[in-house]
Design an enzyme around this catalytic site. Structure first.
Site, mmCIF file in Angstrom:
data_model
loop_
_atom_site.group_PDB
_atom_site.id
_atom_site.type_symbol
_atom_site.label_atom_id
_atom_site.label_comp_id
_atom_site.label_asym_id
_atom_site.label_seq_id
_atom_site.Cartn_x
_atom_site.Cartn_y
_atom_site.Cartn_z
ATOM 1 N N GLU A 35 0.770 -1.439 0.055
ATOM 2 C CA GLU A 35 -0.265 -0.025 0.243
ATOM 3 C C GLU A 35 0.689 1.169 -0.428
ATOM 4 O OE1 GLU A 35 -3.344 2.519 2.927
ATOM 5 O OE2 GLU A 35 -2.814 0.550 3.493
ATOM 6 N N ARG A 261 6.610 -12.878 9.094
ATOM 7 C CA ARG A 261 7.388 -11.489 8.582
ATOM 8 C C ARG A 261 8.886 -11.532 9.306
ATOM 9 N NH1 ARG A 261 4.293 -6.667 11.685
ATOM 10 N NH2 ARG A 261 6.397 -6.281 10.682
ATOM 11 N N LYS A 271 4.971 0.421 10.945
ATOM 12 C CA LYS A 271 4.891 1.963 10.157
ATOM 13 C C LYS A 271 4.599 2.619 11.023
ATOM 14 C CE LYS A 271 3.912 0.354 5.528
ATOM 15 N NZ LYS A 271 2.611 0.780 4.037
#
Length: 556
Positions: A35, A261, A271
């Site tokens: 994104e 991850r 983030k």
């Protein structure tokens, strides 16, 4: 087609089994779908290497697709930075660059199809009421009072939502699944919402936008992705991914697979936390060399090949784990040790005067650019009566086993001469002004003509042939292995993560180094010319990594 002889992870095993069985007509199509709402970090590097690497190794292709369904947080700046990061890592999507927003018209048609099949409805609950109706992890949700609207009414309302008749928050399109499902993602999740916001790719063409979970799987299908690879936090979303595709007449049927991850100690990859570091001026921006962003690692001097090697070494699995930062740093050292030319730089200089060397004399020594790679050539390094050495390479009263310079002791100047300390000149405050030495003219090249042994070898730069440079010494940003686990992560910042030295002396040739050029400063570590600040008349170098792991000493 060449494939690895032995699957190194479960994803390779799945792909090879699919190929063996002729699934997907022998195609292997993957995608990297960020994104565009921020800068990529080291965790994204793992996903990039995995998706592009699998496609490469099995003769397929990997798409770069921007999942841009949230206009309020997305920006072309992020789009451009993501493309730059992927290319810097060494990967190319070719003609296969896409946006989820490219499919907005088709996604809208899919939503209409769901409504027509009685699988979606327009809900008019407020956001607060929707949370109440949703239930909890231990209590089932409650059906919305709007759940039984007719197909005709839902189609009308959805069309009017698109026609900008309603303000934000008044209506939302929801899937009609099961409000009692133990999986919260299946409790009539939102598919479309009203947002009167300009989109970074489509401008003001739309005022309703699909939710990520709705757009993602359908975008995969429209691109004929065969293996939709994502991290484990999306495992609970997989039933919704499959449900949406199963309800619709889609052009292809991708499968989702989850892997662990990347978690690294002594850093954060959230983030939200990275944004907090930037907004609180803890770091100098998203590309600060202490940040785990790809742009930060690049600016620090990490080679893309080292990041690819790191991602290959840590592998993929179905269980979460935490990787030691030292693994990444060792990958960088190994790459730079083989590839980086050598140079001499004195970071904390003290002047050394060779009193028996003629004042008007100068010499040039031919030094190899790499001790193990003669193909990298050599360079000429100037030498004169006054040189600079590291302050820590001289002690008036040294402890035992100190083999560097001290009164009466002889040392080797790298590639030049043997010198012996005779005296020390001091300033009025007692600090050292200069070290006085004599040299052995017969020791040119650094070896004693009579075979005597000299244990200490120092790097140096000539005062007449050097340049002044700024050197930034970077270290790990946090003092604890798991920042934020037991305290506010902002209270665990390493106060010594950056030290700026402004009076460093370097070989003059380094002023001509290109931005991002990497070197080993002998005995100091690996450094690179800062990609933004380095200029010939103002050279700036960043320390990439030390020659060995010194973190244990730092944290004592």
């Amino acid at each position: 087609m060449d494939t690895p002889s032995t699957p190194s992870n479960f994803l390779r095993a799945i792909i090879e089994e699919d190929l063996k069985n002729g699934k997907n007509d022998g195609r292997v199509y993957t995608r990297f779908p960020p994104e565009p709402n921020g800068f990529l970090h080291i965790g994204h590097a793992k996903s990039i290497c995995l998706n592009f690497g699998l496609a490469r190794d099995y003769g397929g292709r990997c798409h770069l697709r921007f999942d841009d369904t949230n206009p309020g947080k997305e920006d072309p700046v992020y789009v451009n930075s993501i493309k730059e990061d992927v290319q810097w890592l060494g990967f190319d999507w070719g003609e296969h660059l896409y946006h989820a927003s490219d499919y907005f018209e088709r996604l809208y048609a899919f939503a209409v199809e769901l409504i027509t099949k009685g699988k979606a409805y327009v809900c008019s609950l407020s956001a607060e009421d929707m949370r109440l109706y949703r239930g909890t992890l231990t209590e089932a949700g409650t059906n919305s009072p709007y759940r039984d609207r007719s197909v005709e009414e839902n189609l009308d309302l959805f069309a009017r939502m698109r026609a900008r008749e309603f303000p934000e928050g008044t209506h939302i399109l929801r899937a009609k699944i099961d409000m009692a499902s133990p999986n919260m993602n299946m409790r009539d999740p939102a598919l479309y919402r009203i947002l009167h916001q300009e989109h970074q790719n489509t401008g003001n063409a739309w005022c309703i936008y699909p939710m990520y979970d709705f757009a993602h799987g359908l975008s995969d299908s429209l691109e004929h992705i065969t293996h939709s690879i994502c991290t484990l936090e999306f495992a609970d979303h997989k039933p919704l991914y499959d449900w949406i595709l199963d309800q619709l007449d889609v052009p292809s049927r991708p499968r989702q697979y989850e892997f662990n991850r990347l978690n690294i100690n002594y850093t954060v990859t959230s983030k939200r936390k990275l944004k907090t570091l930037v907004e609180n001026d803890v770091v100098g921006g998203w590309n600060d060399p202490r940040m785990p962003t790809i742009s930060g690692l690049r600016r620090r001097g990490f080679p893309p090949a080292a990041l690819r090697d790191f991602c290959e070494r840590i592998g993929v699995s179905r269980s979460d784990s935490c990787v030691d930062m030292g693994v990444l740093e060792n990958c960088v050292r190994e790459n730079l040790d083989a590839a980086a030319p050598r140079a001499m730089a004195v970071l904390r200089p003290v002047k050394l005067i060779i009193e028996n060397y003629p004042e008007d004399k100068e010499e040039f020594f031919e030094l190899a650019n790499h001790p193990k790679n003669p193909e990298m050539g050599s360079r000429k390094v100037g030498f004169s009566r006054e040189i600079f050495i590291e302050a820590e390479d001289f002690m008036e009263n040294p402890p035992g086993k100190y083999f560097r310079l001290s009164p009466g002791r002889e040392v080797r100047l790298r590639g030049a001469y043997l010198v012996t300390c005779q005296d020390v000149l001091k300033k009025s405050d007692g600090t050292i002004k200069a070290v006085i030495c004599t040299y052995d003219p017969e020791s040119r090249g650094g070896d004693a003509p009579d075979g005597r042994k000299v244990k200490g070898t120092l790097h140096w730069v000539s005062a007449r042939h050097c340049a002044q440079a700024e050197v930034r010494l970077y270290d790990r940003l946090f003092t604890v292995e798991s920042p934020g686990k037991e305290a506010d992560f902002l209270t665990q910042i390493n106060a010594s993560s950056l030290e700026v030295l402004t009076d460093c002396k370097v070989e003059k040739s380094l002023t001509q180094a290109s931005p991002e050029a990497r070197f080993q400063f002998e005995r100091q570590g690996f450094f690179c010319a800062d990609r933004h600040d380095h200029e010939p008349d103002r050279p700036v170098f960043n320390r990439t990594v030390t020659l060995r792991d010194s973190w244990a000493k730092v944290t004592k």
